[in-house]
Design a protein around this motif. Structure first.
Motif, PDB file in Angstrom:
ATOM      1  N   SER A  11       0.817  -1.216   0.000  1.00  0.00           N
ATOM      2  CA  SER A  11       0.000   0.000   0.000  1.00  0.00           C
ATOM      3  C   SER A  11       0.855   1.273   0.000  1.00  0.00           C
ATOM      4  CB  SER A  11      -0.986   0.008   1.169  1.00  0.00           C
ATOM      5  OG  SER A  11      -0.297   0.038   2.395  1.00  0.00           O
ATOM      6  N   ALA A  12       2.127   1.158   0.408  1.00  0.00           N
ATOM      7  CA  ALA A  12       3.008   2.334   0.354  1.00  0.00           C
ATOM      8  C   ALA A  12       3.162   2.844  -1.081  1.00  0.00           C
ATOM      9  CB  ALA A  12       4.375   1.995   0.949  1.00  0.00           C
ATOM     10  N   HIS A  13       2.941   1.975  -2.059  1.00  0.00           N
ATOM     11  CA  HIS A  13       3.069   2.390  -3.464  1.00  0.00           C
ATOM     12  C   HIS A  13       1.937   3.311  -3.926  1.00  0.00           C
ATOM     13  CE1 HIS A  13       6.655   0.134  -4.350  1.00  0.00           C
ATOM     14  NE2 HIS A  13       6.131  -0.936  -3.789  1.00  0.00           N
ATOM     15  N   THR A  14       0.901   3.504  -3.105  1.00  0.00           N
ATOM     16  CA  THR A  14      -0.144   4.469  -3.482  1.00  0.00           C
ATOM     17  C   THR A  14       0.408   5.897  -3.495  1.00  0.00           C
ATOM     18  OG1 THR A  14      -0.929   4.632  -1.210  1.00  0.00           O
ATOM     19  CG2 THR A  14      -2.069   3.051  -2.657  1.00  0.00           C
ATOM     20  N   SER A  15       1.522   6.112  -2.838  1.00  0.00           N
ATOM     21  CA  SER A  15       2.115   7.453  -2.853  1.00  0.00           C
ATOM     22  C   SER A  15       3.154   7.613  -3.961  1.00  0.00           C
ATOM     23  CB  SER A  15       2.707   7.802  -1.493  1.00  0.00           C
ATOM     24  OG  SER A  15       3.715   6.884  -1.160  1.00  0.00           O
ATOM     25  N   LEU A 125      -1.351   3.877  -8.912  1.00  0.00           N
ATOM     26  CA  LEU A 125      -2.027   3.002  -7.957  1.00  0.00           C
ATOM     27  C   LEU A 125      -2.887   3.872  -7.057  1.00  0.00           C
ATOM     28  CD1 LEU A 125      -2.419   0.166  -6.743  1.00  0.00           C
ATOM     29  CD2 LEU A 125      -0.432   0.637  -5.278  1.00  0.00           C
ATOM     30  N   ASP A 126      -4.176   3.583  -7.013  1.00  0.00           N
ATOM     31  CA  ASP A 126      -5.107   4.383  -6.222  1.00  0.00           C
ATOM     32  C   ASP A 126      -5.292   3.810  -4.816  1.00  0.00           C
ATOM     33  OD1 ASP A 126      -7.136   6.567  -6.090  1.00  0.00           O
ATOM     34  OD2 ASP A 126      -8.482   4.847  -5.773  1.00  0.00           O
ATOM     35  N   SER A 127      -5.462   2.488  -4.726  1.00  0.00           N
ATOM     36  CA  SER A 127      -5.691   1.906  -3.404  1.00  0.00           C
ATOM     37  C   SER A 127      -5.327   0.427  -3.380  1.00  0.00           C
ATOM     38  CB  SER A 127      -7.156   2.088  -2.980  1.00  0.00           C
ATOM     39  OG  SER A 127      -8.005   1.352  -3.834  1.00  0.00           O
ATOM     40  N   VAL A 128      -5.124  -0.059  -2.158  1.00  0.00           N
ATOM     41  CA  VAL A 128      -4.857  -1.472  -1.899  1.00  0.00           C
ATOM     42  C   VAL A 128      -5.743  -1.870  -0.733  1.00  0.00           C
ATOM     43  CG1 VAL A 128      -3.108  -3.152  -1.181  1.00  0.00           C
ATOM     44  CG2 VAL A 128      -2.450  -1.206  -2.626  1.00  0.00           C
ATOM     45  N   SER A 129      -6.423  -2.970  -0.880  1.00  0.00           N
ATOM     46  CA  SER A 129      -7.259  -3.432   0.235  1.00  0.00           C
ATOM     47  C   SER A 129      -6.395  -4.195   1.236  1.00  0.00           C
ATOM     48  CB  SER A 129      -8.362  -4.365  -0.278  1.00  0.00           C
ATOM     49  OG  SER A 129      -7.811  -5.639  -0.598  1.00  0.00           O
ATOM     50  N   PRO A 130      -6.824  -4.226   2.479  1.00  0.00           N
ATOM     51  CA  PRO A 130      -6.204  -5.183   3.400  1.00  0.00           C
ATOM     52  C   PRO A 130      -6.435  -6.599   2.852  1.00  0.00           C
ATOM     53  CG  PRO A 130      -7.559  -3.602   4.586  1.00  0.00           C
ATOM     54  CD  PRO A 130      -7.851  -3.411   3.130  1.00  0.00           C
ATOM     55  N   ARG A 131      -5.682  -7.570   3.315  1.00  0.00           N
ATOM     56  CA  ARG A 131      -5.843  -8.955   2.840  1.00  0.00           C
ATOM     57  C   ARG A 131      -7.278  -9.408   3.098  1.00  0.00           C
ATOM     58  NH1 ARG A 131      -1.511 -11.851   5.081  1.00  0.00           N
ATOM     59  NH2 ARG A 131      -2.692 -11.974   6.993  1.00  0.00           N
ATOM     60  N   LYS A 132      -7.881  -9.990   2.053  1.00  0.00           N
ATOM     61  CA  LYS A 132      -9.279 -10.440   2.122  1.00  0.00           C
ATOM     62  C   LYS A 132      -9.340 -11.936   1.868  1.00  0.00           C
ATOM     63  CE  LYS A 132     -11.187  -6.231   2.090  1.00  0.00           C
ATOM     64  NZ  LYS A 132     -11.984  -5.710   3.167  1.00  0.00           N
ATOM     65  N   LYS A 133     -10.318 -12.569   2.487  1.00  0.00           N
ATOM     66  CA  LYS A 133     -10.631 -13.961   2.176  1.00  0.00           C
ATOM     67  C   LYS A 133     -11.754 -13.938   1.154  1.00  0.00           C
ATOM     68  CE  LYS A 133      -9.240 -15.914   6.582  1.00  0.00           C
ATOM     69  NZ  LYS A 133      -9.615 -16.651   7.781  1.00  0.00           N
ATOM     70  N   THR A 134     -11.503 -14.550  -0.009  1.00  0.00           N
ATOM     71  CA  THR A 134     -12.515 -14.596  -1.060  1.00  0.00           C
ATOM     72  C   THR A 134     -12.771 -16.057  -1.431  1.00  0.00           C
ATOM     73  OG1 THR A 134     -11.045 -14.595  -2.993  1.00  0.00           O
ATOM     74  CG2 THR A 134     -11.506 -12.440  -1.965  1.00  0.00           C
ATOM     75  N   ALA A 135     -13.734 -16.265  -2.297  1.00  0.00           N
ATOM     76  CA  ALA A 135     -14.024 -17.629  -2.758  1.00  0.00           C
ATOM     77  C   ALA A 135     -12.853 -18.204  -3.553  1.00  0.00           C
ATOM     78  CB  ALA A 135     -15.292 -17.622  -3.613  1.00  0.00           C
ATOM     79  N   LEU A 136     -12.027 -17.351  -4.121  1.00  0.00           N
ATOM     80  CA  LEU A 136     -10.870 -17.810  -4.900  1.00  0.00           C
ATOM     81  C   LEU A 136      -9.660 -18.108  -4.025  1.00  0.00           C
ATOM     82  CD1 LEU A 136     -11.090 -15.320  -7.897  1.00  0.00           C
ATOM     83  CD2 LEU A 136     -11.744 -17.730  -7.867  1.00  0.00           C
ATOM     84  N   GLY A 137      -9.579 -17.425  -2.897  1.00  0.00           N
ATOM     85  CA  GLY A 137      -8.431 -17.556  -2.007  1.00  0.00           C
ATOM     86  C   GLY A 137      -8.169 -16.225  -1.322  1.00  0.00           C
ATOM     87  N   GLU A 138      -7.146 -16.175  -0.500  1.00  0.00           N
ATOM     88  CA  GLU A 138      -6.803 -14.928   0.180  1.00  0.00           C
ATOM     89  C   GLU A 138      -5.952 -14.056  -0.726  1.00  0.00           C
ATOM     90  OE1 GLU A 138      -6.785 -16.263   4.856  1.00  0.00           O
ATOM     91  OE2 GLU A 138      -5.074 -15.174   4.041  1.00  0.00           O
ATOM     92  N   GLY A 139      -6.214 -12.745  -0.644  1.00  0.00           N
ATOM     93  CA  GLY A 139      -5.433 -11.850  -1.476  1.00  0.00           C
ATOM     94  C   GLY A 139      -5.733 -10.390  -1.218  1.00  0.00           C
ATOM     95  N   TYR A 140      -5.242  -9.598  -2.120  1.00  0.00           N
ATOM     96  CA  TYR A 140      -5.331  -8.142  -2.007  1.00  0.00           C
ATOM     97  C   TYR A 140      -5.933  -7.574  -3.293  1.00  0.00           C
ATOM     98  CZ  TYR A 140      -1.910  -8.915   1.691  1.00  0.00           C
ATOM     99  OH  TYR A 140      -1.258  -9.365   2.821  1.00  0.00           O
ATOM    100  N   PHE A 141      -6.814  -6.604  -3.132  1.00  0.00           N
ATOM    101  CA  PHE A 141      -7.374  -5.905  -4.281  1.00  0.00           C
ATOM    102  C   PHE A 141      -6.517  -4.666  -4.554  1.00  0.00           C
ATOM    103  CE2 PHE A 141     -10.996  -8.315  -2.749  1.00  0.00           C
ATOM    104  CZ  PHE A 141     -11.599  -8.740  -3.916  1.00  0.00           C
ATOM    105  N   LEU A 142      -6.055  -4.537  -5.795  1.00  0.00           N
ATOM    106  CA  LEU A 142      -5.323  -3.339  -6.223  1.00  0.00           C
ATOM    107  C   LEU A 142      -6.226  -2.551  -7.161  1.00  0.00           C
ATOM    108  CD1 LEU A 142      -1.795  -4.762  -7.183  1.00  0.00           C
ATOM    109  CD2 LEU A 142      -2.600  -3.961  -4.949  1.00  0.00           C
ATOM    110  N   THR A 143      -6.325  -1.267  -6.928  1.00  0.00           N
ATOM    111  CA  THR A 143      -7.131  -0.405  -7.792  1.00  0.00           C
ATOM    112  C   THR A 143      -6.218   0.640  -8.414  1.00  0.00           C
ATOM    113  OG1 THR A 143      -9.040  -0.699  -6.351  1.00  0.00           O
ATOM    114  CG2 THR A 143      -9.107   1.154  -7.892  1.00  0.00           C
TER     115      THR A 143
END
Length: 177
Positions: A11-15, A125-143
């Protein structure tokens, strides 16, 4: 609250500053508009018939708004953006989040593209989500946010693009082995 060093790093890369401008290979042109319309099955005359375009107030044929991204796509040689998004993606891949799926794409069009417009794009890079549990697996959303400008610097469109970078669930990884 549990800390997540990977989230902090990514998430530091949003800056990070936006990418350098990436120019389109070619100006907006009639043959590519025709190919796009043929591939999409879009038969709206303003895209291929100058008289029809002029009849509704355009100076000439216009490009379908949804073709906005196509003009600056990197192609197989993968020239393109280097920005906070690509650096965040690299950190996630290094950490084992190698699977990716696009989840959202929202485009905003400020005006029609006309023949002769020569676009360039910048991305950040606009945003990064905290780690999420999804149906596909755990990960991060990058916008990421991409801005498209013409040869005069006029903002002609924008795109929000979100991807999920994840580690597939254990049973999914085992099933493919």
């Amino acid at each position: 609250m549990e800390t997540d060093p990977l989230y902090e790093t990514v998430s530091a890369h949003t800056s990070d500053p936006p990418s350098e401008p990436v120019p389109a290979w070619d100006p907006v042109n009639q043959p590519m508009i025709r190919h796009w319309c043929d591939a999409m099955g879009d038969e709206l005359p303003v895209y291929t018939d100058a008289a029809a375009a002029r009849a509704v107030g355009h100076p000439d044929v216009v490009a379908p708004p949804a073709s906005l991204q196509a003009w600056t796509m990197p192609g197989l040689r993968m020239r393109g953006f280097e920005d906070g998004t690509t650096r965040a993606q690299a950190r996630l891949v290094e950490a084992g989040y190698r699977a990716v799926v696009a989840t959202d794409c929202e485009q905003t069009y400020h005006r029609y593209l006309t023949v002769g417009d020569h676009l360039y794009a910048t991305s950040r890079l606009d945003s990064v989500s905290p780690r999420k549990k999804t149906a596909l697996g755990e990960g991060y959303f990058l916008t990421s946010i991409t801005e498209y400008r013409d040869q005069h610097g006029e903002l002609v469109g924008e795109m929000l693009f979100r991807t999920l970078w994840f580690q597939p669930k254990a049973q999914d990884r085992g099933a493919k082995a």
